[in-house]
Design an enzyme around this catalytic site. Sequence first.
Site: not given
Length: 489
Positions: A206-209, A276
């Site tokens: 995701n964006k944060k990761e 998921d």
Amino acid sequence: METENIHSFDVSLFSSCRVLVVGDMMIDEYLWGEVSRISPEAPVQVVEVKKTTSTLGGAGNVVNNLTALGAKVSVAGVMGGGKAGDLLNGKLTALGVNTEGLLVDQGRATTRKTRVIGANQQMLRIDRESKQEISEEQVQAIVRFAQNQIPQCDLVIASDYGKGVLTRSLMEELAKICKTAGKALIVDPKGMDYSKYKGATCITPNKKEASQASGVEIKDQASLERAAAKLLEIAGAEKILITLGKDGMALFSPGEEPFRVHAQARQVFDVSGAGDTVISVLGLSLAAGASYKTAAALANTAAGIVVAKVGTATVDQAELKAQLQDQPIAYQAKLKPLQELKSALENLRRQGKKIILTNGCFDLLHEGHINLLEQSRKLGDVLVVAVDDDESVRMVKGQGRPIIRERERVKIISAMTGVDFVTVFSTNQLDELIRAVKPDILTKGGNYKPDQVLGHEIVEELGGRIVLIPDASDVSSTRIIQDIRNGRG
């Protein structure tokens, strides 16, 4: 290019897909209760637990998504022993999953996340887990299982939740086996070092990761592209799909223009587990022969469906098909014949969902009907409404009924947001209906007594109970019809 024509994609192809899921299998447990006082021992609220439910979490939620979409799934990983391990294995087995690759380590804790819910809010989460990397012996056992399974599979998904299963050595071996077998390896990553995923076909942070792992603060298109390029280089992957929440997702490949897909959710209730769903639909679409752009667009469509649901949810083929065809999901996906409904409910029941059933004619929908449906929905997790067919209404209500035909009545009921499934039945099918649905609760209006409710014996035999919903008013369809005939508005 920002969109891909996905409306003609045949989602029924998912049913022929075989998938191996490797990763951190967990149990998500929920303690549902009421809060009415403060503890005399400390300044904390007391939650009186009324219900406990549990479902698969972590990589297990990927399994939930895949099986809900019709795929055949095998799993590999390591879990602890004891009750938590038995519960995890039991839930996977109940879904028809091959668990031969799920190793038992009696010295390891099965990851279990317990959420305490009171006054409709999460008040506390309790984690029981081990983050220790699995042993090299366990790695080799999983590798042997993977060597046997991957040639028979269409796809491998590695779901990393940082609990120690997906070690660097295991990821290296999985990448080698997949390359030799010519199978895609899709990775949902965790942590700061993506070099351990070298050889993956696609990674889906995701964006944060993506921002954390690349060291690039993602704040616009340019920084997004820099982060993607860096992660593609580190992981040596063919593709990276970065999910961007309300901004949709972006697909990147070395030397190609970025492919953006905008979010489709009309309303967002809960983003739990949406990642998921994305990796599941992305992977199945690729396995079914879709291009990466088509697969990304399909995954984006599925994510738009699940975030409009409350709690960690899944999407099934009917919902996805309806959305792809620009048809109202409420009507096309909620209406199910009895056997299809039975199968859908069995899957939800295995996830610990509480099922409510109500039935009736629903001819000329009025305030009393709305109250019945709203109050019924509050009693559980899934509301099934069984609508009498036209002939049954005629038998019960007499000639001239129904006023509203079966097809229209079903559409009206399906349009209500609190209704999860609708099925049509005839009066002589009531016993069959109840045995198929196996409701935890059967609701009827307050003008009945429990022993007057048809089918109450079967409900109780199956472990359910009858709940009578008090009437909100004295209005009735019969009275409305009579008023119209008498010229009263």
